[in-house]
Every structure is written in structure tokens, then in C-alpha cells.
Design an enzyme around this catalytic site. Sequence first.
Site, PDB file in Angstrom:
ATOM      1  N   GLU B  58       0.813  -1.219   0.000  1.00  0.00           N
ATOM      2  CA  GLU B  58       0.000   0.000   0.000  1.00  0.00           C
ATOM      3  C   GLU B  58       0.848   1.271   0.000  1.00  0.00           C
ATOM      4  O   GLU B  58       0.546   2.229  -0.710  1.00  0.00           O
ATOM      5  CB  GLU B  58      -0.967   0.010   1.193  1.00  0.00           C
ATOM      6  N   HIS B 127     -10.560  -5.129  10.140  1.00  0.00           N
ATOM      7  CA  HIS B 127     -11.144  -4.897   8.820  1.00  0.00           C
ATOM      8  C   HIS B 127     -12.383  -4.008   8.834  1.00  0.00           C
ATOM      9  O   HIS B 127     -12.857  -3.612   7.786  1.00  0.00           O
ATOM     10  CB  HIS B 127     -11.529  -6.231   8.155  1.00  0.00           C
TER      11      HIS B 127
END
Lengths: 335, 322
Positions: B58, B127
Site C-alpha cells: 500500500e 477490517h
Amino acid sequence: MKPSDEQCVEMYRRMWRIRLFEETAFERRAHLAGGPGHSSIGMEASIVGSCLALRQDDYMVGTHRSHGHPIGKGARVDRLFAELMGKVTGVNQGKGGSMHMSDFSVGSVGETSIVGSGLPVATGAALGAKLQRSDRVALCFFGDGAAAQGTFHESLNLAAIWHLPVVYVCENNQYAENTPFTAMCAVPNVADRAAAYGMPGLVVDGQDAIKVFDVVSDAVERARASNVPSLIETKTYRYNDHSGGPDRRDATYRAPDEVAVWRARDPLTLLAKHLFAEVGLDVSEVEGLQQEEQVRIEAAWQFAIDSPFPPIEAAFDHLFTNPIAAVSSIGEPGR
Amino acid sequence: MTELTFIEAGTKAVHEEMLRDDRVFVLGEDISWNFFGTTAGLVEAFGEERVRDTPIAEAGFVGTAAGAAMVGMRPVVDMMIAPFFYVAMDQVVSIVAKSTYLYGGQAKMPVTFRATMFYGVGVAGQHSDRPISTFMTIPGLKIIAPSCPRDLKGMLKTAIREDDPVICFEDCRAWGIRQDVPDDDELIPLGSADVKRRGSDVTVVGVAGTVNLALEAAERLEGSGISVEVVDLRSVVPLDAETILESVRKTGRLVVADPSHELGSVASEIAAIVVERGFHHLDAPIIRVTTPHVHIPFSPPLEHSLYPSVEKIVAAVRSVLA
């Protein structure tokens, strides 16, 4: 590719310019706006040998230790001094200071002070160049310390799998702040890691501008002609402490004679020898180059001293390219 | 008009902007496979050069998008789910948000991020984040959080045309919503809240998917003779304080629903703005309906007890009227 005689002379000018810029900034630091000053004295050959291997419209990304890199790329030193003073005429209009100087007009597209954070940016500039079908190349300077960051791995891997026109130049000046490179890297050279990305990795004497130019020029050509990225490691040295001037007297992280050993191979002296022996300049001609740079630096310094600070409201400028309406407290001076 | 789901509207916005401007390209993990569902048909239409699968890196691909933006491209970064931002936090904060400012306006940063808030689906603490307010605190980022297909399409298109970084938080609780969406090039400006339902007794400002809960709550309360005005914030930065204040001037009562954690939430900022600038119009204390300041547990009854719900909004409205 070896530099031409003209390129050797231009390298000498810019290296001398960096040396004088750094010395002047340190000696007259009382006039600067504060903050750290990470000197690149001792690393001029690595900077200029790399930058002159680029075209002016190629991209270059620097580091926290990057007074020299924009100079190498051709930025105006008057506006760089002004930036160090926080003046409105600074390259960043006083918004960036010592660790973020940039001059987009000469392809100096930023230097970032979080170690290792510039690697993805340069990778992206190369991706942009490729998608635009331009033949521009991006060159990323970073230090041996940054080679320990995850962004190093992520960037080199991306550049390799995407075949990006980028040259990564690791300026290994032997220390990450006070910590020696050898204690923080499991292999002798950062460039050895290039094998992990399937790209060429080369080590070069970072004190020898001719050799740096030669190796980086070839890497730039690989990038431009064939979209092959490279990892170049220049073995170099900073004479001064991590920040500021010479090591403090009580500094123990390196021995004074170690600095002396590196000073004995000063990049400016090495290049001057080449100018005498190979280019055929005489002493007065080389001194003339030095003198011209001294005049340039003095005029630049005076320009910066004479420049005003930005108006207070300027603190709110440039938060966005497209400023937002004052629909919340955001962007309202004085709130 | 074409009926689209929330997800379809987001993808259509990107598709249209890629057709319109060849500087727009998309990058992210698994996007050519449409693994997550937000990139259907893009690689088939535009090829792998403009629809780029990335490694699981990322920081690397966010920073790469930033660099490409600085040299004139207009990347759309598909982050998949919002907490993946944390892996790239230095690049988001130090590079994406700050470069225009640090370089004195020399750098444009036209990067659009799509990040789904993927909660209420049993994916537990790492998450399920809804970090709108986390990013709201960072100067230099524009942030939108649409609640319906039409707004998502219109605002995402605007975001992609912006010369500044925009994060689009997409609420998975809006995924199933279907709505007629104009086929033309509708652009919804950033910084404009939208009154989704007119009412006179209480203002409920909703953030992201909670707008739909507020609309359902308003429907229920109508049966009890309570008229609720629902304001969809839509744009978090810039934030349309005036539309909220105008509503509160009329109703005198405010509930703010926000999926963020309560501490430092978007709801907290809205409450502060209304107290600072509209205190004398308030007839009752403001109530925030948010997620408590605790991690998201896996066990379904525990998880579902935490988020804003229709019932919680109904109760809050009744409370400010009491």
C-alpha cells in the site's frame, strides 16, 4: 558514458556552488529561519555527477539532506537561500524550508524529510512519464538509512515489474544519523539488493564525479531507451555532523581521522585534477570558475536577505490547488 | 436514467471519467479480477496499462500514485477497504496531503482514493474500520462519504476532476441500494450537503450510510406525528455548515448519526460547529449517534450492538423532543 569537457566544467561549477552554498548557509546560520540544516558537503560529486546525467526536463526527487540536489539540477541559488530564510521569494514561497526545497521548473519535484518516503514518489513520476509516452526519466536520491525502509523494497519491486524509467541513486554516506551503515545492513552494498528485483545494481566511487556521471548516464540511458530501472550506490561521505556543522567535540560515533581519510579524496579536488590533466584548464581558469561561483553565491545571499517574509495570510495559501470555500472553519485566517 | 446499485454507480463514475480523460488510470490490489467488486469491466474496457494490479504494497502504490499525479496524471487508487490506508499512512499524510502546501503550490495532487468501510459483516477488529474522522483531521485532504448511488456517481466524478486529493469513503451498508441515476454527465460539487427529507421538528444529519438509517427512522417517526428533516452531509471536507445551520435554525433540535467512533467523530465536529455558530437556535442538547470508543468485536451480537441503527436514531430523536 563519459562526460564531455564542457560537462566536466559544468560539474565543477555546480559542485563548487553547492560547497559554497552549504558553507555560507552554515556560517551565516543566524540569518536562517531555524530548523535543522543537513549539509551535503563531501557528497557533491554524487549529487552533481547524477544530476548532470539527466536532462533538465527529467524528474529528480531528493531527501532531507538536499540543499545540493536542486542546485545540481539547476535551481536558482538565490531562491534556495530565500527558502532557507522562510522568505516569500523562496522556491517554495517559504512553505518548505531546508528539508523540502524543490524547483519544478528544473525537474526538481520535491524532497521529502521522512526518510525513505521519496522512493514511491519518484517511482510514480516514472510511471507518469511512461503513461504519457514521454521519454522522461525519474531519478531518486536516497540514503543508506532509507534503504532499510519498506518503501525501498516496494518501490524497486514496482519499478521492476512495471518496467519503469527510473534510476535509484543510494548515496551511501556511511551513517544514518549516528548509526553506521555496516551495523544496519546485512550485505556489504545496498546495490547488492538489486538482484532481488532483477535490475542492474552498481557500486560507484561517489567522490569521483566523472565515474558517477558515467555510471548514472548509462542507467539513465537504459531507463530512457528501454524502461529498465537501475539501482546505483555511490559510496560517499558527509564531512559534517548529521545536522549543522562539524561533529561536536564530544562526538564518538566516528573517529576524527576517518573524516580526514575521506577529506583526502575530496570530490572537488579530484575533479580539479581532471580539469588540469585531461581538460587542459590552468590554475587561473579553475580559480576563475570558483570566483564566478563566489560572486553568484554572494549575490544570491543578498537577494534572500533583501527579500520580504510572506504576509501572515499566506499560511493559508496552497493547502489545496482548488481552494475550498470557507464553509467550515477551514481556511479562515484567524479562526 | 438507469437504475444502478451503489457499487455499480461508483464503477460507472470511474468508467465515464476514464473514457473522458486518458490521464485517468486505476491502480490497486486485484482490481483487474474485480475481486472486491468495485472495478467491474474496467480492464476489459481500458486494458492493463490503465487498470493496474499492484502488489500488496500500500505505501508503495499510494506513493506511486502521488508521484504520477505530480507529473500530470490523475490516478484513482482503489484501496479496497479503508483500514488498508494505515499501511500507507506516511504516504497519505506526508506526501499526498502535504506536497501541494510544502512546495508552495508547485505540485498538484489530483489523486482520488476509493475506500470501502466494510463493517457489520463479521470481519472483526482490523477490517471493520470507518475512519472518516481520522482522515478529517489531516489538512490537505478532501473527503466525501456519499450515501446513495446518484451521489456516489456525481461526487466521485467531481473528485476525479479535482486537482486535489479526495478520499471517497464508500459505506458497504449502502451497497444494496438501487436508485435511478442520470445517464448524463451529472457532477455534484464537493462541499454541498443535501436535504434528503424535509421536516420541521428535528434535524438529523447523517454521515455516509447512516443517512439511510435516518431516512428509515424519519419514516417510522412520521407515524407518531414527528417531522424529521434528514440532512446528508455527503462531503466531510469541505463541510457544508450552512445547510446544517439552516436546518437547525428551523427545527431547533439536532441529532447527528455517524458510523465513526464517538471520540473525535465527524458528529463531534458537526456538534461543535452548531454549538459555536447556532447555539441560540438550539432548544435541546445535541445527541450524537455514533460507534462507541471500542474495537469491533467478531461475535455478531456484540458487533451489531455497537453501530448506529434505526432504533438508536429513533430513540435519539424522541430524546431531543422530550
